[in-house]
Design a protein around this motif. Structure first.
Motif, PDB file in Angstrom:
ATOM      1  N   ALA A 217       0.860  -1.185   0.000  1.00 20.65           N
ATOM      2  CA  ALA A 217       0.000   0.000   0.000  1.00 20.65           C
ATOM      3  C   ALA A 217       0.894   1.232   0.000  1.00 20.65           C
ATOM      4  O   ALA A 217       1.676   1.444   0.930  1.00 20.65           O
ATOM      5  CB  ALA A 217      -0.925  -0.009   1.215  1.00 20.65           C
ATOM      6  N   VAL A 218       0.805   2.043  -1.031  1.00 20.93           N
ATOM      7  CA  VAL A 218       1.673   3.212  -1.215  1.00 20.93           C
ATOM      8  C   VAL A 218       0.843   4.483  -1.036  1.00 20.93           C
ATOM      9  O   VAL A 218      -0.203   4.626  -1.671  1.00 20.93           O
ATOM     10  CB  VAL A 218       2.326   3.201  -2.608  1.00 20.93           C
ATOM     11  N   PRO A 219       1.276   5.415  -0.183  1.00 24.50           N
ATOM     12  CA  PRO A 219       0.534   6.669  -0.011  1.00 24.50           C
ATOM     13  C   PRO A 219       0.629   7.537  -1.257  1.00 24.50           C
ATOM     14  O   PRO A 219       1.531   7.369  -2.087  1.00 24.50           O
ATOM     15  CB  PRO A 219       1.213   7.330   1.193  1.00 24.50           C
ATOM     16  N   GLU A 220      -0.303   8.468  -1.369  1.00 27.51           N
ATOM     17  CA  GLU A 220      -0.368   9.303  -2.563  1.00 27.51           C
ATOM     18  C   GLU A 220       0.877  10.179  -2.725  1.00 27.51           C
ATOM     19  O   GLU A 220       1.176  10.624  -3.830  1.00 27.51           O
ATOM     20  CB  GLU A 220      -1.613  10.171  -2.528  1.00 27.51           C
ATOM     21  N   LEU A 221       1.624  10.414  -1.638  1.00 30.88           N
ATOM     22  CA  LEU A 221       2.837  11.217  -1.732  1.00 30.88           C
ATOM     23  C   LEU A 221       3.862  10.587  -2.658  1.00 30.88           C
ATOM     24  O   LEU A 221       4.592  11.287  -3.364  1.00 30.88           O
ATOM     25  CB  LEU A 221       3.430  11.418  -0.330  1.00 30.88           C
ATOM     26  N   ASP A 222       3.926   9.247  -2.682  1.00 31.58           N
ATOM     27  CA  ASP A 222       4.959   8.553  -3.451  1.00 31.58           C
ATOM     28  C   ASP A 222       4.401   7.690  -4.572  1.00 31.58           C
ATOM     29  O   ASP A 222       5.180   6.982  -5.232  1.00 31.58           O
ATOM     30  CB  ASP A 222       5.801   7.665  -2.517  1.00 31.58           C
ATOM     31  N   ILE A 223       3.093   7.694  -4.810  1.00 27.80           N
ATOM     32  CA  ILE A 223       2.542   6.787  -5.820  1.00 27.80           C
ATOM     33  C   ILE A 223       3.056   7.128  -7.213  1.00 27.80           C
ATOM     34  O   ILE A 223       3.168   6.247  -8.080  1.00 27.80           O
ATOM     35  CB  ILE A 223       0.995   6.839  -5.788  1.00 27.80           C
ATOM     36  N   ALA A 224       3.436   8.388  -7.454  1.00 25.37           N
ATOM     37  CA  ALA A 224       3.956   8.763  -8.771  1.00 25.37           C
ATOM     38  C   ALA A 224       5.292   8.089  -9.073  1.00 25.37           C
ATOM     39  O   ALA A 224       5.695   8.015 -10.241  1.00 25.37           O
ATOM     40  CB  ALA A 224       4.100  10.282  -8.867  1.00 25.37           C
TER      41      ALA A 224
END
Length: 379
Positions: A217-224
């Protein structure tokens, strides 16, 4: 007789003594009034070169690439369950069974209907043949022959429909047994004996043999930073020596509603040491980390409404305020996009006591910390 000279001599000596004492006290006061230059000890961090990429670490679980939630193709009451969690299964194995009494009765009814339809076809066939003979001898009209043909065709259609109904009823009897068409391992039991389930209700979950993956599960801060095909490292908690190269296979198109994280699937090479359910750590490098540096959150200050840091002049050992542009926050760290260069010494704590050109004292060399994972050297 009273003599003024005799009376004033001791007084004059006393006045001289007081004057000397006042001079001494005045000199002490002047010495005390002198203030020493303030030199404040500080803790600093040295900005390291930004060539090293920021590392992203996320924990996940090993799962099968394909997991099947198996359910009956017909509804009914479960009468038997033949597998348990952890059992290995192969194609054709019977996993569970529901009560098929009603479906067997439907087969008998369809058989009777088909038998009657076949008899009707035989009857109309005889009628049609008789009508053709009479029409040939001109004993019947063309209309009577056409009617006989129509009745025969209708009987044939009814027989074909009855045959299809019988096949469907037999299929439903077969569907009363839940079977598998691929090999795998049972990972969950969702319904048990005595439970009435509808068509398609998940009863048994099977992880299909084959490629394994890690789901994180990756937070939106690093999903890019996670794109399909990106190479990552996978380490496993149960075996420190086991490290595999994985690839990002799938990135969820939307965030999970409660956690606001994105599901990312990491494909793994085949390795018998990797088991379903194992806990793993996925390590990846941020592609945009080369343009950013990190400093402790305690090093950040504000002046005139702008974000600043206090930078130490190495030669003069004085501090100076420098404006910075922030990128984002990451836990106890803040990432700076502009304003700092490799080699800068930044005050890491006590920024509220800093002032322009304030003299500071750096810690001794033996008290310097090692380079941190964030790319900093604490001095």
């Amino acid at each position: 007789m009273f003599s003024p000279r005799a009376y004033n001599r001791p007084l004059f000596a006393h006045v001289l003594a007081l004057a000397a004492l006042a001079a001494v006290l005045s000199g002490c006061s002047e010495e005390k009034a002198e203030t020493k230059e303030i030199i404040r000890p500080v803790k600093v961090v040295e900005i390291a070169a930004t060539g090293e990429a920021r590392r992203l670490d996320y924990a996940g679980t090993v799962k099968a690439r394909t997991e099947m939630n198996l359910g009956f193709r017909v509804g009914g009451k479960i009468t038997e369950r033949l597998v348990n969690v952890g059992d290995r299964v192969k194609p054709g194995d019977l996993l569970a069974r529901i009560d098929s009494t009603d479906y067997e009765l439907a087969v008998r009814s369809a058989e009777a209907t088909l038998f009657a339809a076949e008899k009707q076809v035989q009857t109309t066939s005889l009628t049609k043949r008789r009508a053709e003979q009479l029409f040939t001898k001109s004993f019947s009209s063309k209309a009577e022959l056409d009617q006989a043909d129509l009745l025969h065709d209708q009987a044939v259609s009814t027989r074909d429909a009855a045959a299809s109904s019988l096949s469907q009823a037999k299929n439903q009897v077969a569907y009363a047994g839940l079977k598998l068409d691929q090999s795998g391992i049972v990972t969950a039991i969702n319904a048990d004996v005595g439970q009435v389930v509808g068509t398609g209700t998940p009863v048994v979950t099977v992880a299909v043999d084959g490629e394994k993956e890690i789901e994180v599960a990756v937070p939106e801060l690093d999903i890019a930073e996670f794109k399909p095909g990106k190479v990552v490292k996978a380490r496993f908690w149960s075996n420190d020596m086991l490290t595999l190269d994985g690839h990002v296979r799938e990135v969820s198109g939307s965030a999970e509603r409660q956690s606001r994280t994105f599901s990312v699937r990491i494909s793994l090479p085949s390795d018998p040491r990797v088991l379903l359910g194992m806990t793993a750590t996925v390590e990846a490098a941020a592609a945009n980390a080369e343009s950013l540096v990190s400093i402790p959150l305690s090093a950040l200050a504000q002046k005139d409404g702008k974000d600043i840091v206090w930078v130490v002049d190495r030669s003069a050992t004085t501090v100076h305020a420098r404006p910075v542009t922030l990128a984002d926050y990451a836990g106890e760290q803040v990432r700076v996009a502009e304003g700092l260069r490799p080699g800068d010494l930044v005050v890491a704590a006590g920024t509220q006591f800093m002032a322009e050109d304030l003299k500071v004292k750096l810690p001794l060399a033996e008290q310097q910390s090692a380079r941190a994972e964030t790319g900093e050297v604490v001095r």
